[in-house]
Design a protein around this motif. Structure first.
Motif, PDB file in Angstrom:
ATOM      1  N   PRO A 768       0.819  -1.220   0.000  1.00 27.10           N
ATOM      2  CA  PRO A 768       0.000   0.000   0.000  1.00 27.10           C
ATOM      3  C   PRO A 768       0.848   1.263   0.000  1.00 27.10           C
ATOM      4  O   PRO A 768       1.877   1.342   0.667  1.00 27.10           O
ATOM      5  N   VAL A 769       0.410   2.229  -0.769  1.00 24.53           N
ATOM      6  CA  VAL A 769       1.132   3.487  -0.941  1.00 24.53           C
ATOM      7  C   VAL A 769       0.149   4.628  -0.705  1.00 24.53           C
ATOM      8  O   VAL A 769      -1.002   4.576  -1.170  1.00 24.53           O
ATOM      9  N   PHE A 770       0.595   5.644   0.024  1.00 23.11           N
ATOM     10  CA  PHE A 770      -0.225   6.847   0.192  1.00 23.11           C
ATOM     11  C   PHE A 770      -0.395   7.487  -1.179  1.00 23.11           C
ATOM     12  O   PHE A 770       0.581   7.888  -1.817  1.00 23.11           O
ATOM     13  N   SER A 771      -1.634   7.576  -1.655  1.00 23.11           N
ATOM     14  CA  SER A 771      -1.870   7.897  -3.064  1.00 23.11           C
ATOM     15  C   SER A 771      -3.011   8.880  -3.230  1.00 23.11           C
ATOM     16  O   SER A 771      -3.816   9.101  -2.322  1.00 23.11           O
ATOM     17  N   LEU A 772      -3.056   9.462  -4.417  1.00 22.35           N
ATOM     18  CA  LEU A 772      -4.240  10.148  -4.918  1.00 22.35           C
ATOM     19  C   LEU A 772      -4.897   9.213  -5.912  1.00 22.35           C
ATOM     20  O   LEU A 772      -4.225   8.674  -6.806  1.00 22.35           O
ATOM     21  N   THR A 773      -6.183   8.985  -5.772  1.00 21.76           N
ATOM     22  CA  THR A 773      -6.863   8.002  -6.612  1.00 21.76           C
ATOM     23  C   THR A 773      -8.073   8.615  -7.285  1.00 21.76           C
ATOM     24  O   THR A 773      -8.670   9.586  -6.800  1.00 21.76           O
ATOM     25  N   SER A 774      -8.432   8.010  -8.404  1.00 22.88           N
ATOM     26  CA  SER A 774      -9.610   8.441  -9.146  1.00 22.88           C
ATOM     27  C   SER A 774     -10.000   7.321 -10.102  1.00 22.88           C
ATOM     28  O   SER A 774      -9.267   6.340 -10.261  1.00 22.88           O
ATOM     29  N   VAL A 775     -11.145   7.474 -10.745  1.00 23.75           N
ATOM     30  CA  VAL A 775     -11.595   6.488 -11.723  1.00 23.75           C
ATOM     31  C   VAL A 775     -12.049   7.210 -12.987  1.00 23.75           C
ATOM     32  O   VAL A 775     -12.289   8.419 -12.984  1.00 23.75           O
ATOM     33  N   TYR A 776     -12.162   6.427 -14.064  1.00 22.38           N
ATOM     34  CA  TYR A 776     -12.660   6.919 -15.343  1.00 22.38           C
ATOM     35  C   TYR A 776     -13.877   6.107 -15.760  1.00 22.38           C
ATOM     36  O   TYR A 776     -13.997   4.921 -15.418  1.00 22.38           O
ATOM     37  N   VAL A 777     -14.737   6.758 -16.530  1.00 23.02           N
ATOM     38  CA  VAL A 777     -15.822   6.063 -17.226  1.00 23.02           C
ATOM     39  C   VAL A 777     -15.692   6.388 -18.705  1.00 23.02           C
ATOM     40  O   VAL A 777     -15.154   7.446 -19.071  1.00 23.02           O
ATOM     41  N   LEU A 784     -17.468   1.537 -15.505  1.00 23.83           N
ATOM     42  CA  LEU A 784     -16.081   1.892 -15.187  1.00 23.83           C
ATOM     43  C   LEU A 784     -15.160   1.551 -16.351  1.00 23.83           C
ATOM     44  O   LEU A 784     -15.291   0.483 -16.967  1.00 23.83           O
ATOM     45  N   ALA A 785     -14.219   2.450 -16.645  1.00 23.76           N
ATOM     46  CA  ALA A 785     -13.236   2.214 -17.707  1.00 23.76           C
ATOM     47  C   ALA A 785     -11.852   1.952 -17.143  1.00 23.76           C
ATOM     48  O   ALA A 785     -11.099   1.141 -17.688  1.00 23.76           O
ATOM     49  N   ALA A 786     -11.466   2.660 -16.051  1.00 23.75           N
ATOM     50  CA  ALA A 786     -10.116   2.501 -15.521  1.00 23.75           C
ATOM     51  C   ALA A 786     -10.044   3.060 -14.115  1.00 23.75           C
ATOM     52  O   ALA A 786     -10.882   3.879 -13.697  1.00 23.75           O
ATOM     53  N   PHE A 787      -9.048   2.603 -13.397  1.00 23.08           N
ATOM     54  CA  PHE A 787      -8.724   3.114 -12.065  1.00 23.08           C
ATOM     55  C   PHE A 787      -7.342   3.750 -12.148  1.00 23.08           C
ATOM     56  O   PHE A 787      -6.398   3.158 -12.667  1.00 23.08           O
ATOM     57  N   PRO A 818     -19.217   4.684 -10.529  1.00 22.72           N
ATOM     58  CA  PRO A 818     -19.673   5.282  -9.265  1.00 22.72           C
ATOM     59  C   PRO A 818     -21.165   5.575  -9.204  1.00 22.72           C
ATOM     60  O   PRO A 818     -21.816   5.282  -8.199  1.00 22.72           O
ATOM     61  N   SER A 819     -21.727   6.133 -10.266  1.00 24.73           N
ATOM     62  CA  SER A 819     -23.160   6.457 -10.235  1.00 24.73           C
ATOM     63  C   SER A 819     -23.999   5.195 -10.158  1.00 24.73           C
ATOM     64  O   SER A 819     -25.028   5.155  -9.465  1.00 24.73           O
ATOM     65  N   GLN A 820     -23.579   4.141 -10.867  1.00 22.30           N
ATOM     66  CA  GLN A 820     -24.324   2.888 -10.826  1.00 22.30           C
ATOM     67  C   GLN A 820     -24.225   2.228  -9.452  1.00 22.30           C
ATOM     68  O   GLN A 820     -25.198   1.657  -8.956  1.00 22.30           O
ATOM     69  N   ILE A 821     -23.038   2.318  -8.844  1.00 21.97           N
ATOM     70  CA  ILE A 821     -22.878   1.757  -7.498  1.00 21.97           C
ATOM     71  C   ILE A 821     -23.707   2.542  -6.491  1.00 21.97           C
ATOM     72  O   ILE A 821     -24.317   1.969  -5.573  1.00 21.97           O
ATOM     73  N   ALA A 822     -23.742   3.867  -6.650  1.00 22.14           N
ATOM     74  CA  ALA A 822     -24.561   4.687  -5.740  1.00 22.14           C
ATOM     75  C   ALA A 822     -26.031   4.298  -5.844  1.00 22.14           C
ATOM     76  O   ALA A 822     -26.747   4.220  -4.834  1.00 22.14           O
ATOM     77  N   SER A 823     -26.480   4.024  -7.068  1.00 20.83           N
ATOM     78  CA  SER A 823     -27.865   3.573  -7.236  1.00 20.83           C
ATOM     79  C   SER A 823     -28.072   2.201  -6.616  1.00 20.83           C
ATOM     80  O   SER A 823     -29.118   1.922  -6.029  1.00 20.83           O
ATOM     81  N   LEU A 824     -27.062   1.332  -6.749  1.00 24.84           N
ATOM     82  CA  LEU A 824     -27.140   0.007  -6.147  1.00 24.84           C
ATOM     83  C   LEU A 824     -27.256   0.096  -4.637  1.00 24.84           C
ATOM     84  O   LEU A 824     -28.043  -0.626  -4.006  1.00 24.84           O
ATOM     85  N   PHE A 825     -26.469   0.999  -4.032  1.00 22.88           N
ATOM     86  CA  PHE A 825     -26.528   1.184  -2.577  1.00 22.88           C
ATOM     87  C   PHE A 825     -27.906   1.682  -2.148  1.00 22.88           C
ATOM     88  O   PHE A 825     -28.520   1.151  -1.216  1.00 22.88           O
ATOM     89  N   SER A 826     -28.369   2.740  -2.818  1.00 26.14           N
ATOM     90  CA  SER A 826     -29.624   3.357  -2.378  1.00 26.14           C
ATOM     91  C   SER A 826     -30.818   2.446  -2.590  1.00 26.14           C
ATOM     92  O   SER A 826     -31.836   2.572  -1.896  1.00 26.14           O
ATOM     93  N   GLY A 827     -30.720   1.495  -3.548  1.00 25.01           N
ATOM     94  CA  GLY A 827     -31.833   0.602  -3.798  1.00 25.01           C
ATOM     95  C   GLY A 827     -31.746  -0.721  -3.080  1.00 25.01           C
ATOM     96  O   GLY A 827     -32.647  -1.554  -3.208  1.00 25.01           O
ATOM     97  N   ASN A 828     -30.682  -0.915  -2.296  1.00 18.62           N
ATOM     98  CA  ASN A 828     -30.515  -2.179  -1.601  1.00 18.62           C
ATOM     99  C   ASN A 828     -31.465  -2.265  -0.405  1.00 18.62           C
ATOM    100  O   ASN A 828     -31.639  -1.302   0.348  1.00 18.62           O
ATOM    101  N   THR A 829     -32.059  -3.450  -0.225  1.00 23.14           N
ATOM    102  CA  THR A 829     -33.050  -3.622   0.836  1.00 23.14           C
ATOM    103  C   THR A 829     -32.433  -3.440   2.216  1.00 23.14           C
ATOM    104  O   THR A 829     -33.011  -2.775   3.094  1.00 23.14           O
ATOM    105  N   ALA A 830     -31.255  -4.029   2.443  1.00 25.65           N
ATOM    106  CA  ALA A 830     -30.623  -3.932   3.760  1.00 25.65           C
ATOM    107  C   ALA A 830     -30.277  -2.488   4.087  1.00 25.65           C
ATOM    108  O   ALA A 830     -30.456  -2.035   5.225  1.00 25.65           O
ATOM    109  N   VAL A 831     -29.782  -1.758   3.079  1.00 23.73           N
ATOM    110  CA  VAL A 831     -29.447  -0.351   3.305  1.00 23.73           C
ATOM    111  C   VAL A 831     -30.720   0.445   3.590  1.00 23.73           C
ATOM    112  O   VAL A 831     -30.759   1.278   4.500  1.00 23.73           O
TER     113      VAL A 831
END
Length: 1006
Positions: A768-777, A784-787, A818-831
């Motif tokens: 593990p390295v202290f990093s700046l991270t982001s993703v692409y679509v 997701l296209a890349a990390f 990210p947007s699809q995961i956010a929708s997955l979270f908000s629509g999850n029954t347990a959440v």
């Protein structure tokens, strides 16, 4: 010209005497004189206080260099303008005809000549002086271009078209362009001034049939027009080089039409301009306007046809039908230059076949990354820090908070940090008096820090009732930072000096210093913070501060700040000093006005003191063939939607380097600049212009180096450019079918997702390295296209600045973005079941930063979930749950380890807690469903039962409302809220019970 200043010519008309003019009233003259003196003294006060400020921090040479450079440019170019304008006025008057034929036109002009002739000297000096002032002011504003040209450097590489060193485009070309433009402007004004005088004195007769222009007037005008056309030819010569940074087309720089049409047209127009200039010079002797007029008309027609029509025809009929092939070589040069100019050449793209399932051995290999997952969202918890660590209303923290790292018990820990700064707006209205605001409340106090992964000092997961796990807190400050020993001989011997006189929210100015024989008046620690329970006071003894005890200094600072108390208050005495320009960003900008300063200043404890760490960039929009983009657009996101860069001459840039690391001492204001990218030619030029201002990289103290980070704005720019320029094949680049975008922030529809700082393995299985991270679509898509990550620890040269891109397959597997995961979270029954009681008890659910990490051969999404009371004051977000997604499976838990157990299987979260496999649960558990009501929540039995009862009450309330039973609705709502409050009071379980309960649930479900 001497004739212009000669006595009145014989026979000159004398203006008839008229009625005696009334003299201005003495009161009006007095008011005018006082206004001029007031404005003049105000300007002088600002100038002199700037001089005193630079001297007080040891950068007097910077001020001197700037002032003398501006004065020199003002005088030289103001004088040139005065000579050109005044010379043409004087020459036109001297060449006026002695005899003028009688005509109605001349009779009308006699009245103007009678008025102007007696005051011609005053008019010449006044007009020349006015134009000289404007020209000098314009020249003084070019100090950057002049100093870069004067101290120009070589880049060591040449462009492929003109074969000139890149330094010519960056350092010389802007200054040469301005010189030509200035000279042309001077000649145009001089020409107009000469034509005006010739017309007034009969050298130009518009109504005459023959001899409309006298011979001397024709000669003077021909010379001026000849020089103007010749200067235009020089301008065309320089315009050729501008094609390497021209925008507005497919790419920035040379294209097929520019190379095959615009460039030849510039060469042809340059030759025509020289011919036209020779024709005008010949007109001095030939005295005919035929040839110059024809030449000028040909010149104008050629400029239209060659400069506009021809390139458009080539673009439409040659380039467009076969654009990919025609532009291929030009795109290749653009790709090479862009990647070099933005430091992208070393970026490494690695194929990454993200798996939706995780094997035990893969998870074990990446387990070291899991404890570095940051759960505290710096953009959300600033109000939490404020409410829990504010102590007094006149303290506050900045928003958003920062992420740094410290060695704790031999482990490097990521921390969310901020400085407890002074906030004068928090004072009661009765206390907002001048003496309090500027002599008593002068500084902030201490650092506030919390562990980013919501684990304690021993790196063990805790819930802490949703509050941050503070590593440094309270007044006086206590915690791991205060307990660290400092180098021998420093003060204090243990901990750090907590006073913050220079910060992001410091007052505009403060007056410090103890009167002879007096007592301390500055509030240091508020009442109740010390052992005695009384407020402690102090007196500033730092280096910075301008003595303000003399009458002269009191007067100029009273004028600068518009405050008469500098002269009237007894708090301003012989030992007083005034502190101003206190923001770390503004201090570095004033000391190094040639730098673009990153707006994010990091407070860090270094060698027993608090210092602000900042990054300085060198930029240009003149790097040949590199793609030009708006710096503001590239660095804007949901956290910083509008990044101001006031020091930039242009927002469009095509080159950027993190040339300098800067520090500002929070106590005494000392500004220190360290060369970081010491190979940068632009930095070398500025170091030559301001010698001694920037210290060498080798002089950076080791303790300070540990806190240097990869700058966020540079990363944003590189992230933006790599979205298109990760492609190095010109044909693929042209089609744009492999273009990436930074995704929208799931919590903000109008802004892109910001980069996140956390410790993460850049590739699976790596340390593990202290990093700046982001993703692409992909462009116009949400998957997701890349990390992307870059090593952000400056103390580790093996990883710092190394850009790593994990490229996901584009044709076989689609991974949610990210947007699809956010929708997955908000629509999850347990959440939904977990957050429903909070929503129905008048609480707001807030989703934190959505982090993405390559773990176990796949991608792990982690998002903290906060709740915040909607009404009232003093509310702040508290961390309630952690949401996790791997593949399409969702997990939820009060801690990261519990959430991982929920989504990956029992015992997966042990990597976070640092424990071994407890053996709890079935060996066959490979992942949870994440969909059962309360699955994996790990709540105490009583709290879970109460929440279930509350949920029943809320459902009953909904049924009552639908049936119109308002009484039943109100009763059920009240009972449900009471049950929720009782459940919250029950507290949260320990990690041990959480893991056990999660395992039991899974075993039952299975």
């Amino acid at each position: 010209m001497s004739d212009f200043f000669a006595d009145e010519p014989e026979g000159a008309h004398v203006a008839p005497s008229g009625p005696e003019r009334r003299r201005p009233r003495p009161l009006i003259l007095t008011l005018i004189v006082m206004a001029v003196l007031l404005i003049g003294f105000s300007l002088f006060a600002n100038f002199w206080t700037d001089k005193l400020w630079f001297g007080s921090i040891g950068y007097g040479k910077v001020f001197t260099t700037l002032i003398w450079t501006k004065i020199g440019l003002f005088v030289v170019f103001g004088l040139v303008m005065a000579l050109v304008v005044g010379g043409n006025l004087a020459m036109a008057y001297r060449l006026r005809p002695m005899f003028r034929a009688n005509s109605p036109e001349q009779a009308n002009l006699d009245r103007y000549r009678e008025v102007l002739t007696p005051i011609r000297r005053i008019l010449l000096i006044s007009l020349s002086g006015i134009f000289a002032i404007f020209a000098g002011a314009s020249a003084a504003g070019q100090w950057r271009n002049f100093l870069l040209w004067e101290h120009r450097q070589s880049f060591g590489s040449k462009d492929p078209y003109f074969h000139k060193d890149i330094g010519f485009y960056v350092f010389s070309l802007p200054w040469l362009h301005w010189l030509v433009d200035f000279t042309m402007t001077a000649f145009v004004i001089g020409l107009l001034a000469g034509v005006f005088v010739h017309y007034i004195y009969g050298g130009i007769r518009l109504q005459a049939r023959l001899g409309k222009i006298s011979g001397p007037a024709q000669a003077q005008i021909s010379v001026m027009l000849g020089f103007l056309v010749l200067l235009k030819g020089i301008d065309y010569y320089l315009d050729r080089f501008d094609l390497t940074s021209a925008g507005g087309g497919l790419i920035t720089g040379m294209t097929y039409s520019r190379y095959h049409a615009v460039l030849p047209s510039k060469n042809i127009l340059m030759a025509i301009a020289v011919i036209c200039a020779l024709l005008f010079f010949a007109n001095i002797f030939q005295r005919t306007w035929m040839l110059p007029t024809v030449g000028l008309a040909l010149f104008a027609l050629s400029a239209i046809l060659l400069g506009g029509v021809w390139p458009a025809v080539v673009q439409k009929f040659q380039v467009k039908p076969d654009e990919p092939d025609k532009e291929s070589s030009f795109i290749a040069h653009n790709i090479t230059a862009t990647r070099t100019a933005f430091g992208l050449n070393d970026s490494k793209v690695t194929p990454y076949d993200a798996s939706a399932t995780v094997a035990a051995n893969k998870l074990s290999a990446d387990a070291a990354s899991l404890p570095g997952i940051r759960l505290l969202d710096p953009s959300l918890v600033s109000s939490t820090f404020d409410q829990l660590q504010q102590v007094r209303g006149y303290y506050s923290v900045s928003e958003p908070l920062d992420v740094d790292r410290y060695m704790i018990d031999g482990q490097e820990r990521d921390m969310v940090v901020t400085a407890r700064e002074l906030n004068l707006n928090g004072l009661p209205d009765s206390q907002k008096k001048w003496a309090n605001q500027h002599t008593v409340y002068t500084h902030g106090y201490g650092i506030i820090a919390a562990y980013g992964n919501q684990q304690d000092a021993h790196n063990k997961p805790v819930t802490n009732d949703g509050k941050p796990v503070f590593a440094e807190q309270d007044l006086p400050p206590t915690g791991v930072l205060s307990s660290q020993p400092n180098p021998a001989g420093t003060t204090p011997a243990i901990g750090y000096r907590p006073q913050i006189y220079f910060g992001e929210n410091s007052p505009n100015y403060s007056i410090v210093g103890k009167a002879p024989g007096g007592h301390d008046v500055e509030l240091d620690l508020p009442q109740g913070s010390g052992d005695s329970g009384n407020s402690l006071t102090t007196t500033y003894t730092g280096k910075d501060g301008v003595p303000v005890g003399s009458l002269f200094h009191k007067l100029i600072y009273s004028m600068k700040f518009g405050e008469p108390n500098f002269l009237l208050s007894s708090r301003v005495h012989s030992d007083s000093k005034v502190l101003y320009n206190r923001s770390p960003v503004s201090r570095v900008e004033k000391v190094a006005p040639w730098l673009t300063i990153d707006s994010d200043a990091l407070p860090a404890v270094v060698d027993g003191k608090i210092v602000w760490i900042l990054d300085g960039y060198t930029t240009t929009d003149r790097y040949p063939l590199s793609q030009k983009k708006s710096l503001r657009d590239m660095t804007s996101d949901s956290i910083t939607p509008d990044s101001p860069y006031a020091t930039l001459p242009s927002d469009q840039i095509n080159y950027m380097r993190n040339a300098v690391k800067a520090t500002v001492d929070a106590y005494d204001g000392t500004v220190t600049l360290y060369a970081w990218d010491d190979t940068d030619p632009i930095l070398k030029a500025w170091e030559s212009a301001f010698p001694g201002v920037v210290k060498p990289k080798s002089s950076i103290p080791p303790d300070l180096l540990q806190h240097f980070r990869y700058p966020e704005d540079l990363y944003k720019v590189q992230r933006y450019m790599l979205g298109r320029y990760h492609v190095t094949d010109p044909k693929t680049w042209y089609t744009g079918n492999d273009q990436w975008d930074v995704p929208q922030d799931p919590n903000s529809d109008l802004s892109t997702q910001p980069p996140y700082r956390l410790s993460v393995a850049p590739t699976p299985g790596a340390k593990p390295v202290f990093s700046l991270t982001s993703v692409y679509v992909p462009t116009n898509k949400q998957n997701l296209a890349a990390f992307m990550s870059v090593g952000a620890n400056a103390a580790d040269p093996s990883t710092y600045g190394k850009i790593s891109i994990l490229r996901l397959p584009s044709d076989t597997t689609q991974v949610s973005g990210p947007s699809q995961i956010a929708s997955l979270f908000s629509g999850n029954t347990a959440v939904a079941n977990a957050v429903r009681p909070f929503k129905q008890s008048d609480a707001k659910v807030v989703y934190g930063n959505l982090l993405t990490l390559p773990v176990g051969g796949g991608l792990l999404y982690v998002q903290p979930l906060y709740t915040k009371r909607s009404g009232g004051t003093g509310n702040y977000p508290t961390l309630q749950y952690v949401l996790v997604s791997f593949g399409n499976t969702v997990g939820i838990g009060p801690t990261l380890s519990a959430a991982l157990d929920d989504v990956l299987g029992a015992g997966s979260g042990n990597a976070v807690s640092g424990t071994g496999n407890s053996g709890a649960g079935s060996a066959g558990n490979t992942g949870g469903t994440g969909s059962g009501a309360g699955s994996g929540l790990g709540l105490p039995t009583r709290a879970l039962r109460l929440l279930q009862q509350a949920d029943s009450k809320f459902r009953a309330a909904d049924r009552s409302l639908k049936s119109g039973d308002l009484t039943g609705y109100a009763t059920n709502i009240d009972e449900g809220r009471a049950l929720v409050n009782e459940a919250l009071a029950a507290g949260k379980p320990t990690q041990k019970s959480t893991t056990k309960k999660s395992t039991t649930k899974k075993s039952t479900a299975k």
